[in-house]
Design a protein around this motif. Structure first.
Motif, PDB file in Angstrom:
ATOM      1  N   ASP A   1     -11.980   6.385  -3.843  1.00 28.06           N
ATOM      2  CA  ASP A   1     -12.366   7.303  -2.900  1.00 28.06           C
ATOM      3  C   ASP A   1     -11.273   8.263  -2.060  1.00 28.06           C
ATOM      4  OD1 ASP A   1     -14.944   5.967  -2.661  1.00 28.06           O
ATOM      5  OD2 ASP A   1     -13.907   4.434  -1.459  1.00 28.06           O
ATOM      6  N   GLU A   2      -9.637   7.874  -2.189  1.00 26.59           N
ATOM      7  CA  GLU A   2      -8.789   8.597  -2.105  1.00 26.59           C
ATOM      8  C   GLU A   2      -7.655   8.483  -3.200  1.00 26.59           C
ATOM      9  OE1 GLU A   2      -6.277   8.501   1.791  1.00 26.59           O
ATOM     10  OE2 GLU A   2      -8.279   7.580   2.582  1.00 26.59           O
TER      11      GLU A   2
ATOM     12  N   SER B   1      -4.203   6.959  -2.703  1.00 25.94           N
ATOM     13  CA  SER B   1      -3.716   5.841  -2.069  1.00 25.94           C
ATOM     14  C   SER B   1      -3.799   4.672  -3.407  1.00 25.94           C
ATOM     15  CB  SER B   1      -4.817   5.305  -1.188  1.00 25.94           C
ATOM     16  OG  SER B   1      -4.756   6.189  -0.006  1.00 25.94           O
ATOM     17  N   TYR B   2      -2.533   3.752  -3.318  1.00 23.80           N
ATOM     18  CA  TYR B   2      -2.537   2.710  -4.138  1.00 23.80           C
ATOM     19  C   TYR B   2      -2.455   1.482  -3.663  1.00 23.80           C
ATOM     20  CZ  TYR B   2      -1.783   6.430  -7.741  1.00 23.80           C
ATOM     21  OH  TYR B   2      -1.993   7.637  -8.651  1.00 23.80           O
TER      22      TYR B   2
ATOM     23  N   SER C   1      -3.698  -0.669  -8.424  1.00 20.86           N
ATOM     24  CA  SER C   1      -4.714  -0.090  -8.332  1.00 20.86           C
ATOM     25  C   SER C   1      -4.953   1.139  -7.494  1.00 20.86           C
ATOM     26  CB  SER C   1      -5.804  -1.286  -7.316  1.00 20.86           C
ATOM     27  OG  SER C   1      -5.941  -2.281  -8.258  1.00 20.86           O
ATOM     28  N   ARG C   2      -5.640   2.165  -7.986  1.00 22.28           N
ATOM     29  CA  ARG C   2      -5.838   3.511  -7.494  1.00 22.28           C
ATOM     30  C   ARG C   2      -7.201   3.725  -6.752  1.00 22.28           C
ATOM     31  NH1 ARG C   2      -5.114   7.012 -11.825  1.00 22.28           N
ATOM     32  NH2 ARG C   2      -7.157   6.536 -11.998  1.00 22.28           N
ATOM     33  N   CYS C   3      -7.107   3.963  -5.535  1.00 21.16           N
ATOM     34  CA  CYS C   3      -8.139   3.975  -4.556  1.00 21.16           C
ATOM     35  C   CYS C   3      -9.115   5.060  -5.310  1.00 21.16           C
ATOM     36  CB  CYS C   3      -8.020   4.659  -3.188  1.00 21.16           C
ATOM     37  SG  CYS C   3      -9.476   4.685  -2.161  1.00 21.16           S
TER      38      CYS C   3
ATOM     39  N   ARG D   1       0.645  -1.304   0.045  1.00 25.05           N
ATOM     40  CA  ARG D   1       0.059   0.092  -0.059  1.00 25.05           C
ATOM     41  C   ARG D   1       0.926   1.289  -0.098  1.00 25.05           C
ATOM     42  NH1 ARG D   1      -3.255   1.656   3.687  1.00 25.05           N
ATOM     43  NH2 ARG D   1      -2.003   0.746   5.582  1.00 25.05           N
TER      44      ARG D   1
END
Length: 124
Positions: free
Chosen positions: A71-72, A75-76, A67-69, A33
């Protein structure tokens, strides 16, 4: 995916040879993360595309995903399937491929929030 023996169940028994077999032969998933500032996001994604191509050169890497969040967006999560913990930690980490991979991701190491191995329990 076939059900795999749980490492904890075998480790609690009196068969340490079984735990060694699991470490050497059972697929494991590594999750990493990252928290990346928005000013670095585009470069991070580009660099991880390059790093993913390099990972594909390792006989121990079964698959890779970034993957990219939603919602944020800063954050990956990087998800890497390895052939085994030893394949990752001994095979890949001691290879020339790792040196090339690490050269690309080195600028982001301080942005890692978590980096752990997980055992698959079930999938469909």
């Amino acid at each position: 995916m076939a059900s795999v023996p749980r490492i904890g169940a075998i480790a609690s028994g009196d068969r340490p040879d079984c735990l060694l077999w699991i470490r050497e032969t059972v697929m494991v998933v590594e999750y990493i993360r990252y928290k990346v500032p928005s000013t670095d996001a585009q470069t991070f994604e580009k660099d991880y595309a390059t790093a993913g191509d390099i990972l594909g050169m390792s006989e121990h890497c079964l698959s890779y995903e970034l993957s990219r969040c939603v919602d944020e967006p800063g954050s990956y999560v990087v998800r890497i399937e390895w052939d085994s913990i030893d394949g990752h930690m001994q095979g890949f980490r001691h290879s020339d491929v790792f040196q090339r991979f690490f050269a690309v991701i080195r600028p982001y190491v301080n942005q890692i929030e978590e980096m752990r191995h997980y055992e698959p329990l079930s999938a469909h």
